[in-house]
Design an enzyme around this catalytic site. Structure first.
Site, PDB file in Angstrom:
ATOM      1  N   LYS A   7      44.522 -20.388  -7.460  1.00 61.12           N
ATOM      2  CA  LYS A   7      44.364 -21.652  -8.183  1.00 61.12           C
ATOM      3  C   LYS A   7      43.956 -22.769  -7.227  1.00 61.12           C
ATOM      4  O   LYS A   7      43.141 -23.614  -7.558  1.00 61.12           O
ATOM      5  CB  LYS A   7      45.677 -22.039  -8.868  1.00 61.12           C
ATOM      6  CG  LYS A   7      45.937 -21.285 -10.145  1.00 61.12           C
ATOM      7  CD  LYS A   7      47.160 -21.809 -10.850  1.00 61.12           C
ATOM      8  CE  LYS A   7      47.518 -20.950 -12.044  1.00 61.12           C
ATOM      9  NZ  LYS A   7      48.797 -21.317 -12.632  1.00 61.12           N
ATOM     10  N   ASP A  62      49.287 -25.163 -16.826  1.00 66.38           N
ATOM     11  CA  ASP A  62      49.998 -24.058 -17.466  1.00 66.38           C
ATOM     12  C   ASP A  62      49.003 -23.361 -18.376  1.00 66.38           C
ATOM     13  O   ASP A  62      48.188 -24.023 -19.032  1.00 66.38           O
ATOM     14  CB  ASP A  62      51.202 -24.563 -18.267  1.00 66.38           C
ATOM     15  CG  ASP A  62      52.123 -23.405 -18.653  1.00 66.38           C
ATOM     16  OD1 ASP A  62      52.329 -22.508 -17.811  1.00 66.38           O
ATOM     17  OD2 ASP A  62      52.625 -23.382 -19.784  1.00 66.38           O
ATOM     18  N   SER A  63      49.035 -22.038 -18.373  1.00 65.24           N
ATOM     19  CA  SER A  63      48.043 -21.324 -19.177  1.00 65.24           C
ATOM     20  C   SER A  63      48.649 -20.079 -19.781  1.00 65.24           C
ATOM     21  O   SER A  63      49.750 -19.661 -19.402  1.00 65.24           O
ATOM     22  CB  SER A  63      46.840 -20.946 -18.297  1.00 65.24           C
ATOM     23  OG  SER A  63      47.261 -20.123 -17.235  1.00 65.24           O
ATOM     24  N   HIS A  76      38.922 -20.688 -20.120  1.00 64.38           N
ATOM     25  CA  HIS A  76      39.760 -21.816 -20.502  1.00 64.38           C
ATOM     26  C   HIS A  76      39.987 -22.754 -19.317  1.00 64.38           C
ATOM     27  O   HIS A  76      39.961 -23.971 -19.451  1.00 64.38           O
ATOM     28  CB  HIS A  76      41.104 -21.299 -21.031  1.00 64.38           C
ATOM     29  CG  HIS A  76      41.731 -20.223 -20.187  1.00 64.38           C
ATOM     30  ND1 HIS A  76      41.020 -19.164 -19.664  1.00 64.38           N
ATOM     31  CD2 HIS A  76      42.995 -20.052 -19.722  1.00 64.38           C
ATOM     32  CE1 HIS A  76      41.817 -18.392 -18.955  1.00 64.38           C
ATOM     33  NE2 HIS A  76      43.022 -18.924 -18.967  1.00 64.38           N
TER      34      HIS A  76
END
Ligand code: IMP
Length: 203
Positions: A12, A69-70, A181
């Site tokens: 990330k 957050d995913s 996303h």
């Protein structure tokens, strides 16, 4: 501007750096701080969890903080696994097995159109007291009846993306990362950063 990334996930960090680096944002890792208590992720939505995490670390450090957050939202399961995507089972293989088992009643050719799902990514940036940027990205697809492809991570082998006629795990990483996303949320975030007044100033 310095921005604390509220995650230990190196992937990330790299992904965010690629997008935010161009804007002159320097990401700082949590590992630069000693023994910060971890944030609890008990929110009912992705947005709530991202906001909780960002506010938690901002309050502890007073450094502008970014958190995300995913997860996967499956319509036929009333939105599950949702915010519990990472905790749905003990590892990726077990999470996929559980998902396919729960959707077994929709395995027939006619029922496949009912296996709609989407990945969601919520990102929250706390710039200062009361100054928050919040964005959400989504990508829609279907859950396959069996895993396909070796790439990606998590639920990628069972997430079929119709425009590519492939699962996320069958797509090139660069192709997935341009439509995911997370990509959509980061594009929105990039736009919001560009709109900030005096964003070139050192801070
Ligand atoms: P978190 O945002 O790191 O808490 O991730 C939540 C969970 O959602 C991950 O552990 C994965 O299981 C799932 N997930 C999130 N994004 C993706 C993705 O792009 N592909 C596959 N699984 C994902």
């Amino acid at each position: 501007m310095r921005l604390l990334l509220a995650t230990q996930n190196k992937g990330k960090l790299r992904e965010l750096e690629a997008v935010l680096g161009d804007l002159g944002v320097k990401l700082v890792s949590l590992s630069e701080f000693n023994d910060l208590p971890t944030a609890t992720e008990d929110g009912a939505t992705f947005e709530e969890n991202a906001r909780k995490k960002a506010l938690h670390y901002w309050h502890l450090t007073k450094v502008p903080t970014i958190a995300d957050d995913s997860g996967l939202v499956v319509d036929a399961l009333g939105g599950r696994p949702g915010v519990l995507s990472a905790r749905y089972a003990r590892d990726d293989r077990a999470r996929i097995d559980r998902l396919l088992t729960e959707l077994k009643h929709l395995d027939s050719a006619e029922a496949k159109r009912l296996r709609t799902a989407r990945f969601v990514c919520a990102i929250c940036v706390v710039l200062s007291e009361g100054a928050l940027i919040e964005v959400v990205g989504e990508v829609c697809g279907y859950i396959t009846t069996e895993p396909r492809g070796e790439g990606g991570f998590g639920y990628d082998p069972v997430f079929y993306y119709p425009p590519a006629e492939k699962t996320f795990a069958e797509m090139e990483a660069s192709q997935k990362n341009s439509v995911s996303h997370r990509a959509e949320a980061l594009t929105k975030l990039n736009r919001r950063f560009l709109e900030l007044p005096g964003r070139d100033a050192d801070s």
